[in-house]
Design an enzyme around this catalytic site. Structure first.
Site: not given
Ligand code: NAD
Length: 475
Positions: A230, A247, A281
């Site tokens: 990310g 995310e 997650c």
């Protein structure tokens, strides 16, 4: 697996409505057996260029297609998907190593995502005074690239495709090389419904994601994956000031108060840690138990965890399948080895699994390791969890929040208002009171701190596929 003209054993990239093969192919590994799964084409730089060009072409008409027509097309896609839920369940079992109930859960969650998106409407606000009307609108951002992880390959890609299509964007899906199959097939299915170029998929290797992020004619990246990737994406996207939704990973704490019903709560907490081998997650990654019930609670967690049946995805008795891939399997083994080497006590030690082939790990529980232990500090993303003692509320809140992550958290107490009060102090995008992380497409999924930027799902997530525009009309 073949039904109604669709073959679930041959896979293609989809560019401009057509199936694309490539000179170079690859394949994924069935984690239950380590056997090769089906071949998939590796998209070339030419395929990436084409997909971006056709997505831009398609955007012109799709973005001006009346909203109700877009909704109608999405509804048709849902109907087509409904005929293949079982095919997708089997694909997910094979590519992820998910036991049937977890694979079917993911395949059915896609239906919930359809239902949620089909009832969304793009809001418009009008403010009027003596001189003007100011109309706040949400217009589609353009071409979206959806970069997806391996743990929920179907639901997480469809969760990006639906809001993109609903708001009038075109989208290019980039599945994880570990689990390309369900996303490739889902986008292939969509070609029966949507105009060419509106929804495309290109997969194969790890070069495609960076190419899409760098591309000047891609307007937004919707990324789900690790915080490390990310950060790379955010840095690269700065070059073209792309919109990003990130995310990312988490290190979710669970705080257990002394007034819980131990026999009822401990198995639930264990499930939150070990569902899909902890490769979720928002799986619970640290369990903080009040010192006054620490021993009986730990014992009840161990008992519940010992009942987990590790096995092949397609075995009816399996409640926990293998790790999805070798890389993650080795990473978790390294954390187990570290906890052993450091001399931490295991309340439930990992036991050898003897299936010959396959990435199997039995669940394990580390008994009160130090706060600085790697197993406490790092996102394990696997079936090993630390259980820690607490005595002071302010201190446990500080410990729960004391990481760079902020994805999920749970608080468990018979006193719901106390649990909610503490839950509201969690630095996390999703907080669960008296439950492990049971997300719903109807509520936003987002991360605080290094767990993400922006969010998806709910009544807010789909607006991230839009730019805001205010039209000021003077009287
Ligand atoms: P990953 O970051 O390794 O890969 C995700 C995707 O990014 C893959 O498709 C990969 O090919 C691609 N990619 C890799 N490098 C890239 C680059 N430089 N530029 C563009 N794309 C690139 O993540 P993963 O291992 O597939 O997934 C596991 C991680 O995802 C865990 O950390 C987990 O917590 C996180 N996750 C988060 C959520 C959430 O909603 N917050 C949901 C699921 C998984």
């Amino acid at each position: 697996m073949a039904a109604c003209g669709f073959n679930f054993e041959t896979f293609f990239n989809i560019v401009n409505g057509g199936r694309r093969v490539s000179d170079k192919t690859t394949f994924s590994i069935d984690p239950s057996t380590e056997c090769r799964l089906w071949e998939v084409p590796v998209a070339t730089p030419h395929d990436v260029e084409d997909a971006v060009k056709f997505a831009n072409d398609a955007f012109k008409n799709w973005s001006t297609t009346p909203f109700e027509q877009r909704v109608s097309k999405i509804s048709q896609w849902k109907q087509l998907y409904e005929q293949h839920v079982e095919d997708f369940t089997k694909l997910l079992m094979a590519e992820c190593g998910k036991p049937r109930f977890i694979a079917a859960g993911e395949a059915n969650e896609v239906l919930a995502l359809f239902d949620h998106n089909l009832q969304l409407r793009i809001p418009e606000e009008r403010i009027e005074d003596d001189t003007r009307i100011a109309i706040t609108r949400h217009v589609p951002v353009g071409v979206v690239a959806a970069i997806c992880p391996w743990n929920f390959p179907l639901v997480l890609s469809v969760g990006k495709i639906l809001p993109a299509l609903l708001t009038g964007c075109s989208i290019i899906v980039k599945p994880s090389p570990f689990t390309p199959y369900s996303a490739l097939k889902m986008v292939e299915l969509a070609q029966n419904i949507f105009p060419p170029g509106v929804v495309q998929v290109i997969g194969g290797d790890d070069s495609i994601g960076p190419a899409l992020v760098d591309h000047p004619n891609v307007n937004k990246i919707s990324f789900t994956g690790s915080s490390t990737t990310g950060k790379r994406i955010m840095a690269s996207a700065a070059g073209t000031l792309k919109r990003v939704t990130l995310e990312l990973g988490g290190n979710d704490p669970a705080i257990i108060y002394p007034d819980v019903d131990i026999e009822k709560t401990a198995p639930e907490v264990a499930q939150g840690c070990f569902v899909f081998s902890g490769q979720v997650c928002v799986a619970t990654k640290r369990v903080y138990v009040h010192e006054s019930i620490y021993e009986p609670f730990l014992k009840a967690m161990v008992n519940a965890t010992s009942r987990i049946e590790v096995g092949k995805a397609d075995s009816p008795s399996t409640t926990m399948g293998p790790m999805q891939n070798k890389m993650q399997y080795e990473k978790v083994q390294d954390l187990v080895a570290d906890s052993t080497t450091q001399g931490y006590k295991f309340a439930l030690a990992p036991r050898p699994i003897t299936f010959g082939k396959g990435y199997y790990l039995s669940p394990s529980i580390v008994d009160n390791p130090p706060a600085t232990a790697r197993i406490v500090v790092e996102e394990q993303f696997g079936p090993i969890v630390p259980v820690l003692k607490w005595s002071d509320e302010a201190d446990v809140i500080a410990q729960a929040n004391g990481t760079t992550s902020g994805l999920g958290a749970s608080v468990w107490s018979a006193d719901i208002s106390r649990a909610e009060r503490v839950g509201r102090q969690m630095q996390a995008g999703s907080v669960f009171v008296n439950s492990w992380a049971k997300t719903t497409p109807r509520a936003m999924l987002s991360g605080h701190k290094e767990s993400g930027i922006g969010g998806e799902w709910g009544s807010l997530g789909f607006l991230e596929y839009c730019n805001t525009q205010v039209v000021h009309v003077f009287k």
